[in-house]
Scaffold this motif. Structure first.
Motif, PDB file in Angstrom:
ATOM      1  N   PHE A  72       0.889  -1.193  -0.035  1.00 24.98           N
ATOM      2  CA  PHE A  72       0.015  -0.019   0.029  1.00 24.98           C
ATOM      3  C   PHE A  72       0.851   1.436  -0.013  1.00 24.98           C
ATOM      4  CE2 PHE A  72       0.829   1.530   4.257  1.00 24.98           C
ATOM      5  CZ  PHE A  72       1.175   0.429   4.941  1.00 24.98           C
ATOM      6  N   VAL A  91      -3.800   3.911  -1.660  1.00 25.00           N
ATOM      7  CA  VAL A  91      -3.930   2.861  -2.701  1.00 25.00           C
ATOM      8  C   VAL A  91      -3.069   1.851  -2.403  1.00 25.00           C
ATOM      9  CG1 VAL A  91      -3.287   2.555  -5.039  1.00 25.00           C
ATOM     10  CG2 VAL A  91      -3.731   4.949  -4.413  1.00 25.00           C
ATOM     11  N   VAL A  92      -3.743   0.630  -2.608  1.00 25.09           N
ATOM     12  CA  VAL A  92      -3.359  -0.906  -2.056  1.00 25.09           C
ATOM     13  C   VAL A  92      -3.198  -1.659  -3.226  1.00 25.09           C
ATOM     14  CG1 VAL A  92      -4.319  -0.193   0.207  1.00 25.09           C
ATOM     15  CG2 VAL A  92      -5.566  -1.780  -1.401  1.00 25.09           C
ATOM     16  N   VAL A  93      -2.563  -2.682  -3.196  1.00 26.38           N
ATOM     17  CA  VAL A  93      -2.661  -3.627  -3.911  1.00 26.38           C
ATOM     18  C   VAL A  93      -3.123  -5.106  -3.253  1.00 26.38           C
ATOM     19  CG1 VAL A  93      -1.357  -5.684  -5.392  1.00 26.38           C
ATOM     20  CG2 VAL A  93      -0.989  -3.244  -5.518  1.00 26.38           C
ATOM     21  N   ILE A 102      -4.843  -6.983  -7.529  1.00 26.35           N
ATOM     22  CA  ILE A 102      -5.561  -5.877  -8.282  1.00 26.35           C
ATOM     23  C   ILE A 102      -5.198  -4.636  -7.540  1.00 26.35           C
ATOM     24  CG2 ILE A 102      -7.437  -6.430  -6.618  1.00 26.35           C
ATOM     25  CD1 ILE A 102      -9.452  -5.635  -8.803  1.00 26.35           C
ATOM     26  N   VAL A 103      -5.139  -3.566  -8.382  1.00 26.02           N
ATOM     27  CA  VAL A 103      -5.012  -2.214  -7.701  1.00 26.02           C
ATOM     28  C   VAL A 103      -6.257  -1.584  -7.283  1.00 26.02           C
ATOM     29  CG1 VAL A 103      -4.213   0.076  -8.008  1.00 26.02           C
ATOM     30  CG2 VAL A 103      -2.865  -1.914  -9.062  1.00 26.02           C
ATOM     31  N   THR A 104      -6.377  -1.133  -6.081  1.00 25.58           N
ATOM     32  CA  THR A 104      -7.768  -0.799  -5.581  1.00 25.58           C
ATOM     33  C   THR A 104      -7.471   0.224  -4.289  1.00 25.58           C
ATOM     34  OG1 THR A 104      -9.716  -1.468  -4.569  1.00 25.58           O
ATOM     35  CG2 THR A 104      -7.758  -3.039  -3.999  1.00 25.58           C
ATOM     36  N   ASN A 105      -8.438   0.607  -3.427  1.00 29.02           N
ATOM     37  CA  ASN A 105      -8.411   1.326  -2.454  1.00 29.02           C
ATOM     38  C   ASN A 105      -9.118   0.532  -1.308  1.00 29.02           C
ATOM     39  OD1 ASN A 105      -9.522   3.597  -4.650  1.00 29.02           O
ATOM     40  ND2 ASN A 105      -7.364   3.894  -3.708  1.00 29.02           N
ATOM     41  N   LEU A 133     -16.409   0.829  -9.309  1.00 25.21           N
ATOM     42  CA  LEU A 133     -14.929   0.618  -8.917  1.00 25.21           C
ATOM     43  C   LEU A 133     -15.202  -0.483  -7.918  1.00 25.21           C
ATOM     44  CD1 LEU A 133     -13.451   4.019  -8.828  1.00 25.21           C
ATOM     45  CD2 LEU A 133     -13.463   2.012 -10.769  1.00 25.21           C
ATOM     46  N   PRO A 134     -14.311  -1.705  -7.875  1.00 24.03           N
ATOM     47  CA  PRO A 134     -14.368  -2.638  -6.662  1.00 24.03           C
ATOM     48  C   PRO A 134     -13.367  -2.185  -5.777  1.00 24.03           C
ATOM     49  CG  PRO A 134     -12.918  -2.998  -8.652  1.00 24.03           C
ATOM     50  CD  PRO A 134     -13.562  -1.820  -9.063  1.00 24.03           C
TER      51      PRO A 134
ATOM     52  N   TYR B 143      -7.082   0.578 -14.848  1.00 17.65           N
ATOM     53  CA  TYR B 143      -6.855  -0.215 -13.640  1.00 17.65           C
ATOM     54  C   TYR B 143      -6.216   0.535 -12.563  1.00 17.65           C
ATOM     55  CZ  TYR B 143      -8.063  -3.680 -17.258  1.00 17.65           C
ATOM     56  OH  TYR B 143      -8.914  -4.098 -18.485  1.00 17.65           O
ATOM     57  N   HIS B 144      -5.594   1.608 -12.839  1.00 11.90           N
ATOM     58  CA  HIS B 144      -4.890   2.317 -11.994  1.00 11.90           C
ATOM     59  C   HIS B 144      -5.410   3.529 -11.398  1.00 11.90           C
ATOM     60  CE1 HIS B 144      -0.281   0.769 -12.197  1.00 11.90           C
ATOM     61  NE2 HIS B 144      -1.144  -0.042 -12.063  1.00 11.90           N
ATOM     62  N   PHE B 147      -8.390   4.779  -9.284  1.00 13.91           N
ATOM     63  CA  PHE B 147      -8.336   4.553  -7.742  1.00 13.91           C
ATOM     64  C   PHE B 147      -7.239   5.511  -7.085  1.00 13.91           C
ATOM     65  CE2 PHE B 147      -9.202   0.526  -9.913  1.00 13.91           C
ATOM     66  CZ  PHE B 147     -10.270   0.020  -9.233  1.00 13.91           C
ATOM     67  N   LEU B 149      -3.998   6.248  -8.276  1.00 16.56           N
ATOM     68  CA  LEU B 149      -2.919   6.079  -8.855  1.00 16.56           C
ATOM     69  C   LEU B 149      -2.552   6.449  -9.904  1.00 16.56           C
ATOM     70  CD1 LEU B 149      -0.334   4.118  -7.716  1.00 16.56           C
ATOM     71  CD2 LEU B 149      -1.191   2.334  -8.930  1.00 16.56           C
ATOM     72  N   LEU B 158       4.514   1.669  -4.320  1.00 18.93           N
ATOM     73  CA  LEU B 158       3.780   0.440  -3.802  1.00 18.93           C
ATOM     74  C   LEU B 158       4.853  -0.907  -3.817  1.00 18.93           C
ATOM     75  CD1 LEU B 158       0.542   0.681  -6.065  1.00 18.93           C
ATOM     76  CD2 LEU B 158       0.637   0.453  -3.430  1.00 18.93           C
ATOM     77  N   ARG B 161       7.416  -0.206  -0.859  1.00 21.16           N
ATOM     78  CA  ARG B 161       6.529  -0.739   0.505  1.00 21.16           C
ATOM     79  C   ARG B 161       6.843  -2.209   0.479  1.00 21.16           C
ATOM     80  NH1 ARG B 161       4.643   2.039   4.810  1.00 21.16           N
ATOM     81  NH2 ARG B 161       3.354   3.178   3.315  1.00 21.16           N
ATOM     82  N   LEU B 259       0.562  -2.794 -12.441  1.00 17.49           N
ATOM     83  CA  LEU B 259       1.035  -3.352 -11.075  1.00 17.49           C
ATOM     84  C   LEU B 259       0.757  -4.494 -10.718  1.00 17.49           C
ATOM     85  CD1 LEU B 259       1.383  -0.049  -9.093  1.00 17.49           C
ATOM     86  CD2 LEU B 259       3.270  -1.878  -9.450  1.00 17.49           C
ATOM     87  N   ALA B 260      -0.695  -5.002 -10.974  1.00 14.24           N
ATOM     88  CA  ALA B 260      -1.269  -6.117 -10.696  1.00 14.24           C
ATOM     89  C   ALA B 260      -0.428  -7.352 -11.385  1.00 14.24           C
ATOM     90  CB  ALA B 260      -2.663  -6.228 -11.133  1.00 14.24           C
ATOM     91  N   PHE B 263       3.161  -7.503  -9.783  1.00 14.18           N
ATOM     92  CA  PHE B 263       3.689  -8.561  -8.733  1.00 14.18           C
ATOM     93  C   PHE B 263       3.420  -9.926  -8.929  1.00 14.18           C
ATOM     94  CE2 PHE B 263       2.796  -4.542  -6.461  1.00 14.18           C
ATOM     95  CZ  PHE B 263       3.970  -4.520  -5.686  1.00 14.18           C
TER      96      PHE B 263
END
Lengths: 143, 392
Positions: A72, A91-93, A102-105, A133-134, B143-144, B147, B149, B158, B161, B259-260, B263
């Motif tokens: 994150f 922002v988190v993965v 998945i990139v999301t919050n 958005l998911p 996809y970024h 959100f 990003l 990311l 971290r 990024l998805a 990783f």
């Protein structure tokens, strides 16, 4: 000369034939992932071919919506004007139970709660009238 | 098997002044840097028959040749990506001059990214590309960006971290990179940032995207750099000692703008590691043989990951490696970014690192490593990437 594209509206995804299943799923409150019609491997982000067996056919499977927080960041300036009022925001993965990331919050959490490895579950947030958005919140119970 | 290994050389280098706002167009700074590189090589514009640029470069080959009076090109190409393209340009130029497709190839990068240097609405026409995000997203950014990003700093945060989590790397380790490179820049008259920096300064700088602080981030500057590449057998006639391209390699994947997917892949392999294997095999050397390294450093922890990718320490060992003083000139075992790098000299998308690599080989760096024989230069290690080893 300064050129500004600043807008208060967040940029939105425009679905195409390869990824419409993902974004339509979100509209219907389902996290859908591509499942290869030939080898069965599950992938995200969507793409037109299976990177494992090169099969172009895939079906959309409803994912469990569960996963763990993989990494994150907490975002400060600079960022787009559309997100300025939310600073600082995360922002988190998320590493999904099915394997993909998945990139999301992260939503509905306490600031000191965010940590790598925490179990999370999907929730859906509408952005305007056409896009959902998911996002993920701390899991109610251990998966 | 035919190889580019040790068969080409950089014989000319040229640059503009680096600044926060040059007041010049990207077209002009490109022409100034290229003209300087051609003159440094002891050549005239009409001797140039090849050009390699980044594919996002705003100056086309045509824009370059009609301004510089280069009458005829036989070879021209662009390398994918931004910071991932640095060393790929040299690999392509070496391929051209060693196969006879060209005789003297110019490679360059011009980049006006000072805050007030935007020159038009195009995504790459100055300013910050992310500020020109369109309202509708049709590519992988969908996809970024929805959100929040948006910027490279946020994307790379990311990745860093996760490195901290897995290996115990700390933000103080990030600071040690920034402090070491600033100490180099203090000696470098070309550097934009020459005020000494302390770990406390780093610690007190504001967050950009945790765990990245302002002083972990590269500068945004105006300027251009260029080099001239020719075949090794012609290089000895050049006015300055040639920097021979002992080895060069590229790799693509995993890429941080997805990024998805990044990783998913990075647990097995990084682009930097794939490049390092090819590079050391072609060169016939090991990391212990390298005298100095110019690592792509859009953010200070990029140096940490590169130290690991290129085998100067084990995976996860870069924090302690830096803490032991190993990257600081003159005492470190591997002086890194002896010009100050993108953090303190200028951000010319890594091209100033190529010039510093050549200066180390020539013996003209402001932080000269005595008798430097082998210098490693790398592209951004999470983009499509690449690297070269220069030898004296």
């Amino acid at each position: 000369m300064s050129v500004s594209f600043a807008s208060s509206l967040p940029p939105i995804p425009v679905p195409n034939a390869d990824n419409a299943g993902f974004w339509e799923g979100c509209r219907q409150r389902e996290l859908r992932l591509q499942c290869c019609a030939q080898c069965g491997s599950i992938r995200h982000p969507p793409r037109p071919m299976c990177p494992r067996c090169q099969c172009p056919e895939a079906e959309w499977r409803r994912a469990s919506g569960r996963g763990t927080l993989y990494t994150f960041t907490i975002v400060y300036a600079p960022t787009l004007a559309a997100f300025q009022s939310e600073i600082p925001y995360n922002v988190v993965v998320v590493h999904l139970e099915e394997g993909p990331f998945i990139v999301t919050n992260l939503v509905d959490y306490n600031a000191d709660q965010i940590a790598i490895g925490m179990p999370v579950e999907v929730v859906f947030e509408d952005v305007g009238d056409t896009v959902t958005l998911p996002k993920f919140r701390p899991a109610a119970t251990e998966p | 098997m035919t190889s580019i290994g040790d068969r080409a050389a950089i014989i000319g280098i040229g640059q503009t002044a680096f600044s926060k706002q040059s007041g010049k167009t990207e077209h002009r700074v490109a022409c100034e840097a290229i003209a300087a590189a051609i003159a440094d090589a002891g050549l005239r514009p009409q001797d140039i028959d090849g050009i390699v640029r980044y594919d996002i470069e705003s100056n086309t080959e045509l824009a370059v040749i009609y301004s510089l009076g280069i009458p005829h090109l036989r070879f021209f190409a662009g390398v994918t990506s931004g910071g991932g393209a640095v060393c790929g340009t040299i690999v392509l130029a070496a391929m051209a001059v060693t196969t006879g497709q060209a005789t003297n190839v110019v490679c360059f990068r011009a980049r006006n990214r000072g805050k007030r240097s935007a020159s038009g609405p195009g995504k790459f026409a100055g300013g910050r590309p992310w500020e020109k995000t369109p309202p509708q997203l049709t590519d992988a950014y969908q996809y970024h960006i929805p959100f929040g990003l948006v910027t490279p700093a946020q994307e790379m945060a990311l990745i860093y971290r996760r490195h901290m989590h897995e290996y115990g790397t700390t933000t103080e380790h990030f600071g040690m990179v920034a402090v070491a490179q600033r100490a180099h820049a203090v000696r470098n008259p070309n550097a934009v940032m020459r005020r000494p920096l302390t770990l406390a300064d780093h610690e007190n700088s504001r967050w950009i995207a945790e765990p990245l602080r302002l002083l972990d981030c590269c500068l945004e500057t105006d300027g251009a750099c260029a080099v001239v590449v020719t075949a090794a057998e012609r290089a000895r006639d050049a006015p300055h000692p040639p920097a021979y391209v002992l080895a060069g390699a590229q790799a693509e994947g995993p890429i941080h703008i997805q990024l998805a997917d990044y990783f998913q892949h990075c647990r097995e392999e990084t682009g930097g590691r794939a490049v390092a294997r090819q590079l050391y095999a072609m060169a016939g050397v090991t990391p212990a043989d390298i005298d100095a390294a110019m690592f792509y450093d859009h953010f200070s922890p990029a140096v940490l990951l590169s130290l690991e990718d290129y085998g100067f320490c084990e995976r996860g060992g870069s924090g302690p490696f830096v803490a032991a003083g190993n990257i600081a000139w003159p005492s470190g075992v591997l002086p890194v970014n002896t010009h100050g790098g993108s953090l303190s000299e200028a951000f010319i998308h890594g091209y100033n690192h190529l010039l510093e690599g050549v200066r180390q080989i020539r013996g003209t760096s402001a932080c000269q490593v005595p008798d430097a024989e082998l210098v490693l230069v790398t592209s951004s290690n999470t983009d499509p990437t690449g690297a070269i080893i220069l030898r004296r």
